[in-house]
Design a protein around this motif. Structure first.
Motif, PDB file in Angstrom:
ATOM      1  N   PHE A 109       0.674  -1.036   0.422  1.00  0.00           N
ATOM      2  CA  PHE A 109       0.063  -0.205   0.324  1.00  0.00           C
ATOM      3  C   PHE A 109       0.739   1.254   0.446  1.00  0.00           C
ATOM      4  O   PHE A 109       0.157   1.889  -0.842  1.00  0.00           O
ATOM      5  CB  PHE A 109      -1.341   0.086   1.235  1.00  0.00           C
ATOM      6  N   LEU A 110       1.725   0.545   0.546  1.00  0.00           N
ATOM      7  CA  LEU A 110       2.320   2.240   1.040  1.00  0.00           C
ATOM      8  C   LEU A 110       3.405   2.918  -0.401  1.00  0.00           C
ATOM      9  O   LEU A 110       2.987   4.059  -0.935  1.00  0.00           O
ATOM     10  CB  LEU A 110       4.307   2.498   2.198  1.00  0.00           C
ATOM     11  N   LEU A 111       3.838   1.880  -1.137  1.00  0.00           N
ATOM     12  CA  LEU A 111       4.483   1.905  -2.691  1.00  0.00           C
ATOM     13  C   LEU A 111       3.831   2.713  -3.652  1.00  0.00           C
ATOM     14  O   LEU A 111       4.219   3.244  -4.129  1.00  0.00           O
ATOM     15  CB  LEU A 111       5.361   0.826  -2.810  1.00  0.00           C
ATOM     16  N   ILE A 112       2.572   1.278  -3.146  1.00  0.00           N
ATOM     17  CA  ILE A 112       1.345   2.117  -4.729  1.00  0.00           C
ATOM     18  C   ILE A 112       1.064   3.172  -4.508  1.00  0.00           C
ATOM     19  O   ILE A 112       0.917   4.393  -5.328  1.00  0.00           O
ATOM     20  CB  ILE A 112       0.404   1.206  -4.244  1.00  0.00           C
ATOM     21  N   ASP A 113       0.900   3.670  -3.635  1.00  0.00           N
ATOM     22  CA  ASP A 113       0.638   4.917  -2.756  1.00  0.00           C
ATOM     23  C   ASP A 113       1.087   6.229  -3.052  1.00  0.00           C
ATOM     24  O   ASP A 113       1.217   7.675  -3.438  1.00  0.00           O
ATOM     25  CB  ASP A 113      -0.169   5.496  -1.586  1.00  0.00           C
TER      26      ASP A 113
ATOM     27  N   LEU B 184      -8.405  -0.437   0.247  1.00  0.00           N
ATOM     28  CA  LEU B 184      -7.376  -0.999   1.378  1.00  0.00           C
ATOM     29  C   LEU B 184      -6.870   0.226   2.815  1.00  0.00           C
ATOM     30  O   LEU B 184      -6.244  -1.033   3.190  1.00  0.00           O
ATOM     31  CB  LEU B 184      -5.409  -1.159   0.201  1.00  0.00           C
ATOM     32  N   ALA B 185      -6.385   0.790   2.714  1.00  0.00           N
ATOM     33  CA  ALA B 185      -6.987   1.905   3.713  1.00  0.00           C
ATOM     34  C   ALA B 185      -8.199   1.315   4.179  1.00  0.00           C
ATOM     35  O   ALA B 185      -7.705   1.438   5.731  1.00  0.00           O
ATOM     36  CB  ALA B 185      -6.947   2.946   2.995  1.00  0.00           C
ATOM     37  N   ALA B 186      -9.530   1.027   3.814  1.00  0.00           N
ATOM     38  CA  ALA B 186     -10.439   0.732   4.792  1.00  0.00           C
ATOM     39  C   ALA B 186      -9.824  -0.781   5.946  1.00  0.00           C
ATOM     40  O   ALA B 186      -9.850  -0.898   7.038  1.00  0.00           O
ATOM     41  CB  ALA B 186     -11.909   0.223   4.148  1.00  0.00           C
ATOM     42  N   TRP B 187      -9.235  -1.999   4.905  1.00  0.00           N
ATOM     43  CA  TRP B 187      -8.823  -2.824   4.898  1.00  0.00           C
ATOM     44  C   TRP B 187      -7.768  -2.770   6.446  1.00  0.00           C
ATOM     45  O   TRP B 187      -7.736  -3.603   7.492  1.00  0.00           O
ATOM     46  CB  TRP B 187      -8.636  -3.955   4.422  1.00  0.00           C
ATOM     47  N   LEU B 188      -6.849  -2.094   6.162  1.00  0.00           N
ATOM     48  CA  LEU B 188      -5.710  -1.490   7.747  1.00  0.00           C
ATOM     49  C   LEU B 188      -5.870  -0.893   8.459  1.00  0.00           C
ATOM     50  O   LEU B 188      -5.234  -0.820   9.457  1.00  0.00           O
ATOM     51  CB  LEU B 188      -4.608  -1.014   6.422  1.00  0.00           C
ATOM     52  N   ASP B 189      -7.272  -0.614   8.991  1.00  0.00           N
ATOM     53  CA  ASP B 189      -7.246   0.561   9.499  1.00  0.00           C
ATOM     54  C   ASP B 189      -7.633  -0.429  11.001  1.00  0.00           C
ATOM     55  O   ASP B 189      -7.691  -1.768  11.212  1.00  0.00           O
ATOM     56  CB  ASP B 189      -8.463   1.385   8.848  1.00  0.00           C
ATOM     57  N   PRO B 190      -6.629   0.109  11.507  1.00  0.00           N
ATOM     58  CA  PRO B 190      -6.828  -0.716  13.782  1.00  0.00           C
ATOM     59  C   PRO B 190      -8.084  -0.946  13.801  1.00  0.00           C
ATOM     60  O   PRO B 190      -8.114  -1.808  14.299  1.00  0.00           O
ATOM     61  CB  PRO B 190      -6.042   0.504  14.257  1.00  0.00           C
ATOM     62  N   SER B 191      -9.221   0.179  12.920  1.00  0.00           N
ATOM     63  CA  SER B 191     -10.382  -0.794  13.488  1.00  0.00           C
ATOM     64  C   SER B 191     -10.693  -2.559  13.232  1.00  0.00           C
ATOM     65  O   SER B 191     -11.215  -2.523  13.480  1.00  0.00           O
ATOM     66  CB  SER B 191     -11.338   0.357  13.726  1.00  0.00           C
ATOM     67  N   ASN B 192      -9.926  -2.654  12.097  1.00  0.00           N
ATOM     68  CA  ASN B 192     -11.306  -3.399  11.333  1.00  0.00           C
ATOM     69  C   ASN B 192     -10.213  -4.765  12.103  1.00  0.00           C
ATOM     70  O   ASN B 192      -9.996  -6.017  11.333  1.00  0.00           O
ATOM     71  CB  ASN B 192      -9.839  -3.897   9.472  1.00  0.00           C
ATOM     72  N   PHE B 193      -9.084  -4.604  12.971  1.00  0.00           N
ATOM     73  CA  PHE B 193      -8.042  -6.013  13.918  1.00  0.00           C
ATOM     74  C   PHE B 193      -8.821  -6.109  15.513  1.00  0.00           C
ATOM     75  O   PHE B 193      -8.540  -5.252  15.831  1.00  0.00           O
ATOM     76  CB  PHE B 193      -7.195  -5.592  13.600  1.00  0.00           C
ATOM     77  N   ARG B 194      -8.818  -7.354  15.536  1.00  0.00           N
ATOM     78  CA  ARG B 194      -9.049  -7.293  17.005  1.00  0.00           C
ATOM     79  C   ARG B 194      -7.767  -7.615  17.848  1.00  0.00           C
ATOM     80  O   ARG B 194      -6.806  -7.240  17.222  1.00  0.00           O
ATOM     81  CB  ARG B 194      -9.393  -9.243  16.876  1.00  0.00           C
ATOM     82  N   GLU B 195      -7.466  -7.414  19.136  1.00  0.00           N
ATOM     83  CA  GLU B 195      -6.972  -7.581  20.014  1.00  0.00           C
ATOM     84  C   GLU B 195      -5.087  -8.234  19.689  1.00  0.00           C
ATOM     85  O   GLU B 195      -4.661  -8.140  19.790  1.00  0.00           O
ATOM     86  CB  GLU B 195      -7.434  -7.782  21.007  1.00  0.00           C
TER      87      GLU B 195
END
Length: 224
Positions: free
Chosen positions: A131-135, A202-213
């Motif tokens: 994501f960082l490289l494409i962006d 991609l940004a929505a998937w990478l958002d911390p809110s999309n991951f459990r503890e």
């Protein structure tokens, strides 16, 4: 008959792709520095022969051979090599390579490649690195086209390109003679006009809110 819309003239040439560092949440991309990165990269990718099955370089018998392979690539024109620094451990550590290849600022086109170790493959860290490289290429630097190439046997790379939002354009036959055999090349691309929507996904998937503890995802990328 409705006339075709007048194409928007691109702003060319685009700047050289020479940023020293691209910062993320779980990884940073740093320009390759042999003194700082070579030893860690040997442990992460260089000594693992299977990682090089579908890559023209490698495998490498010893660290010095791997380091020389890296050294030979640093001065190549149109190429920038980034080390993916994994920040999920106690301190950042080299975990793989992302490369910008065959950059043509006059036309605004560039290709990307990668070699990922275990800390990045099928992990949020690996996706964020891409994501960082494409962006950087399509978003920040305004390039018009980003390519991804891989051979038909490299099923993992084909799946990754599609997962990240690249479009398959076709197969080029016998593009290389490497490791005693012909290599064909699947060609994928993302265009600048396509990147905003793919970036949002991609940004929505990478958002911390999309991951459990425990780090597991709540929604898969395909659900966005």
């Amino acid at each position: 008959m409705t006339p075709s819309p007048t194409p928007i003239t691109p702003d060319l040439p685009r700047p050289a792709l020479t940023a020293d560092r691209l910062a993320g949440r779980t990884v940073d991309l740093e320009r390759l520095d042999l003194d700082r990165h070579a030893a860690g990269l040997w442990q992460a990718i260089g000594r693992h022969d299977a990682l090089w099955d579908h890559i023209p370089g490698g495998p490498f018998a010893e660290p010095e051979v791997f380091t020389q392979w890296l050294r030979d690539r640093i001065p190549r024109p149109g190429q920038t090599i980034y080390v993916v620094m994994d920040k999920t451990g106690t301190e950042p550590a080299p975990a793989g390579l992302l490369l910008l290849l065959n950059a043509n600022p006059d036309m605004g086109t560039v290709e990307m490649g990668l070699v990922y170790g275990a800390a990045l493959s099928r992990k949020v860290t690996g996706t964020e690195g891409v994501f960082l490289l494409i962006d950087y290429a399509l978003g920040q630097s305004g390039y018009r086209r980003l390519e991804w190439r891989c051979g038909p046997p490299n099923v993992a790379s084909i799946k990754a390109a599609l997962r990240y939002g690249f479009t398959h354009e076709g197969l080029l036959r016998q593009t290389l003679w490497v490791k005693g055999r012909n290599w064909d090349s699947n060609v994928f691309s993302i265009l600048d006009s396509e990147w905003p929507a793919r970036r949002q996904r991609l940004a929505a998937w990478l958002d911390p809110s999309n991951f459990r503890e425990d780090g597991s995802q709540i929604k898969a990328l395909g659900e966005f």
